[in-house]
Structure formats: structure tokens, C-alpha cells
Scaffold this active site. Structure first.
Site, short mmCIF file in Angstrom:
data_model
loop_
_atom_site.label_atom_id
_atom_site.label_comp_id
_atom_site.label_asym_id
_atom_site.label_seq_id
_atom_site.Cartn_x
_atom_site.Cartn_y
_atom_site.Cartn_z
N HIS A 63 0.66 -1.33 -0.06
CA HIS A 63 0.15 0.00 -0.09
C HIS A 63 0.91 1.31 -0.06
CE1 HIS A 63 0.03 1.23 4.37
NE2 HIS A 63 -0.04 -0.21 4.54
N ASP A 165 5.90 1.84 7.37
CA ASP A 165 4.51 1.39 6.91
C ASP A 165 3.90 2.36 5.86
OD1 ASP A 165 2.00 0.26 6.88
OD2 ASP A 165 1.24 0.90 8.92
N GLU A 195 -5.41 1.47 2.30
CA GLU A 195 -5.29 0.37 3.13
C GLU A 195 -5.36 0.87 4.49
OE1 GLU A 195 -3.17 -2.54 5.69
OE2 GLU A 195 -2.87 -0.34 5.64
N GLU A 196 -4.99 2.06 4.84
CA GLU A 196 -4.78 2.59 6.18
C GLU A 196 -6.50 2.74 6.93
OE1 GLU A 196 -2.75 1.89 8.39
OE2 GLU A 196 -0.57 2.31 7.17
N ASP A 218 3.92 -6.11 3.86
CA ASP A 218 3.35 -4.89 4.77
C ASP A 218 4.22 -5.11 6.20
OD1 ASP A 218 2.26 -2.75 5.88
OD2 ASP A 218 0.29 -3.54 5.65
N HIS A 304 3.31 2.86 13.19
CA HIS A 304 2.59 3.80 13.60
C HIS A 304 3.16 5.07 14.70
CE1 HIS A 304 -1.44 2.19 11.67
NE2 HIS A 304 -0.51 1.98 10.96
CO CO Z 1 -0.46 0.87 9.15
ZN ZN Z 2 0.87 -1.09 6.48
#
Ligand code: CO
Ligand code: ZN
Length: 332
Positions: A63, A165, A195-196, A218, A304
Site C-alpha cells: 500500500h 508502513d 489500506e490504512e 506490509d 505507526h
Molecule cells: Co499501518
Molecule cells: Zn501498512
């Protein structure tokens, strides 16, 4: 293959929160266009790069989007209130610098809060150094999204930055595309959107491609820091082959093929059982009448946060494992 830090350094810096992935997409097209047969952008904004081959139709998803803060209101003194786009932690976001697509920079602070564990996004604001609502509105509008404004750091062992990410997943896909010579299978590399916020891009891309097999790249979390929650994945222990997360239980044939390839090619690997999170394969798997899907995860600490950290060896192992999988002769 040497570790291409410069490519990863560029990838993590490109502005691309969910639904605003166009700059990332343009960058990736320039990187890969001479290595693939066809490039398409679908109506959601997914980048689909086709490398033709005779075998199984495989969708490989990473992503492009990243988490961010979306402006919901601007007060009379020019402070911006915001909501989250994807999984944003209040504690991690406090005192971070942010940047908007047009280059406007700011920092995130909060109203006085007695108990920091009760800090909520609704008590926080972005300060862009404007002295009135009118002045702030020259730079920022309701609905604009900003991202953490940091750079990639590295040493011999690791890289760390915001937004590994999933730019590190994009990096693994790009490096695999550059490594593959003749494709033995029919490869659809998808650089997915949104995606998130719920695996949205992968869902429509998988429907269109209708692959025989799905695989995504990922980050996953870690269990190897002081008093970390029990989790058998750590840095520098190899590519992680996912068994499950909250979005899917990986298809046993895909999982076992990944394990077999890792063993036969002496690629260090670890098995991942994650009781949270999800990834594009969760959406791919449930497409049409079902698509056998798996995931190669890049072990990453502090996901994150603004210092997501991954091991260069692990990243290289993920590239090798992906290339091995894409070159595999599937019998059934
Ligand atoms: Co993420
Ligand atoms: Zn991700």
C-alpha cells in the site's frame, strides 16, 4: 543486491495519506516503468503494473498510503482541530511536527491535560503559526490532511523513520520488480490506495485482476523490546511469513510454499501470528469466489510512530523471498 537506502529515503518522504496517493504513484511509475509490460491506474487510484508471464496469475500488493491528520475545524485564533486518517495515537502525535501537501508546516500540541493517559485527539490541535482564522485559511482548508514531518535515519543494521508502513513494502515490491528477469508467472504488482482506512484499494484491484494467488507486503509489529507483549517476531531474525492477523488466516498452501522456498533458498524467516491489524491480503482473499492469499511481513518496531524501525537484513530477506515466490512453478 546492495541495500538501496536512497530509494527508501525518498519513498518515506513522499506525501501520500489515504486518498492522496498521487505523488507516491508518480514516483513509483518512474522507478518501475522500464521493467514492466503495462501500467494502469484504476479509478480508485491503485497503480497496477503488469509483468507478463506464462504461469499463475499473482497479485502482489503493497500500500502506498500513509496515516495522517485531517483538519476538521479552524478556530478564530488560527489553531486547527483534526481527526485521524488511519490509526493515529494521541500520545505519539503530541509534539510532532507535521507537513501538508502544499508545504505548510506545523506542530501538534494539546490543551492542558491532567492525566496524559486520557489524552484524546479532540483535545489536541495543530499550530501552523497563523494568528487568525483568516490567515490560517490561506494555507489550509477543512479536509486537508497533514503527515508527520520526519526524515529517515540509518546505521549498518537498521533504518528508522515514519512511514516505513508501508513504503518499505513498496520498496520490497520495487526491488523485486528490478530483480526479476523473465517472469515465470503472470505478475500484477499493485501499489494500493487506502489500506490504512480499511483495505479499500486492494479490494477493487483484486476484483479487477481476479488473480489465482494474492500476496501482500506490509509491516508487522514486534515482540523483542523491553516488556513487549508476547509475540514471536523480532528484528533481524528474517522475513516474517504471516500465519494470521485480524483480516485473514493465510491460505495454508501459500504459507507453506513461502516456508518451503525460504528453507530451500536459506532465507532466514520467522512465523507471525498477529492478534491485531490487517493487511491487503485480507481483502484480496475474499474477492469473488475466494483467492488463496498470504503475506510477507517486514518486522518493524514502533509501527505507526515517527520512528518505525526495521532491519536491513530482514528487508533484503523479504525481497529474496518475494522473488523466490514469484519465480516458483506452481503445479496446481
Ligand atoms: Co499501518
Ligand atoms: Zn501498512
Amino acid at each position: 543486491m546492495a541495500f538501496n537506502s536512497e530509494l527508501l529515503r525518498k519513498l518515506v518522504k513522499i506525501y501520500g495519506p489515504s486518498s492522496n496517493e498521487n505523488l507516491v504513484r508518480e514516483f513509483i511509475i518512474e522507478e518501475i516503468k522500464t521493467y514492466v509490460d503495462e501500467i494502469e491506474i484504476d479509478s480508485m487510484g491503485n497503480l497496477i503494473a503488469h509483468k507478463k508471464g506464462p504461469g499463475k496469475k499473482i497479485m502482489i500488493s503493497s500500500h502506498m498510503d500513509q496515516i495522517g491528520l485531517m483538519v476538521i475545524d479552524i478556530d478564530k485564533n488560527g489553531f486547527l482541530r483534526f481527526t485521524n486518517v488511519g490509526g493515529i495515537s494521541p500520545q505519539i502525535t503530541l509534539s510532532q511536527r507535521v507537513i501538508f501537501e502544499n508545504g505548510t508546516v506545523g506542530g501538534v500540541f494539546s490543551e492542558p491535560v491532567e492525566d496524559m493517559s486520557k489524552l484524546k485527539l479532540e483535545n489536541m490541535y495543530i499550530d501552523i503559526g497563523a494568528f487568525s482564522k483568516e490567515e490560517a485559511e490561506k494555507y489550509v482548508q477543512i479536509g486537508d490532511i497533514c503527515i508527520y514531518n520526519t526524515n529517515l535515519d540509518e546505521n549498518e543494521n537498521v533504518v528508522f523513520s515514519s512511514y516505513l508502513d508501508d513504503r518499505v513494502g513498496c520498496f520490497v515490491s520495487i526491488e523485486a520488480i528490478k530483480t526479476l528477469k523473465e517472469a515465470k508467472n503472470d505478475l500484477y504488482f499493485v501499489f494500493s490506495v487506502q489500506e490504512e482506512v480499511g483495505l479499500r484499494g486492494a479490494k477493487t484491484a483484486a476484483y479487477k485482476i481476479n488473480p489465482d494467488i494474492g500476496i501482500s507486503l506490509d509491516v508487522t509489529i514486534h515482540g523483542d523490546t523491553p516488556k513487549a507483549k508476547r509475540f514471536a517476531v523480532g528484528l533481524n531474525k528474517g522475513a516474517a511469513i504471516k500465519i494470521k492477523d485480524n483480516s485473514l488466516i493465510c491460505h495454508p498452501k501459500v504459507r507453506d510454499t513461502l516456508i518451503k522456498i525460504a528453507k530451500e533458498s536459506n532465507i532466514p524467516y520467522q512465523l507471525e501470528v498477529l492478534d491485531a491489524g490487517g493487511t491487503d491480503s485480507g481483502a484480496i482473499q475474499l474477492t469473488k469466489s475466494g483467492i488463496p492469499s498470504g503475506v510477507i511481513s517486514i518486522p518493524t518496531r514502533y509501527v505507526h510512530s515517527t520512528m518505525e524501525m526495521a532491519s536491513k537484513n530482514d528487508i533484503k530477506n523479504c525481497i529474496d523471498l518475494l522473488v523466490g515466490f514469484l519465480n516458483y512453478e506452481f503445479n496446481v
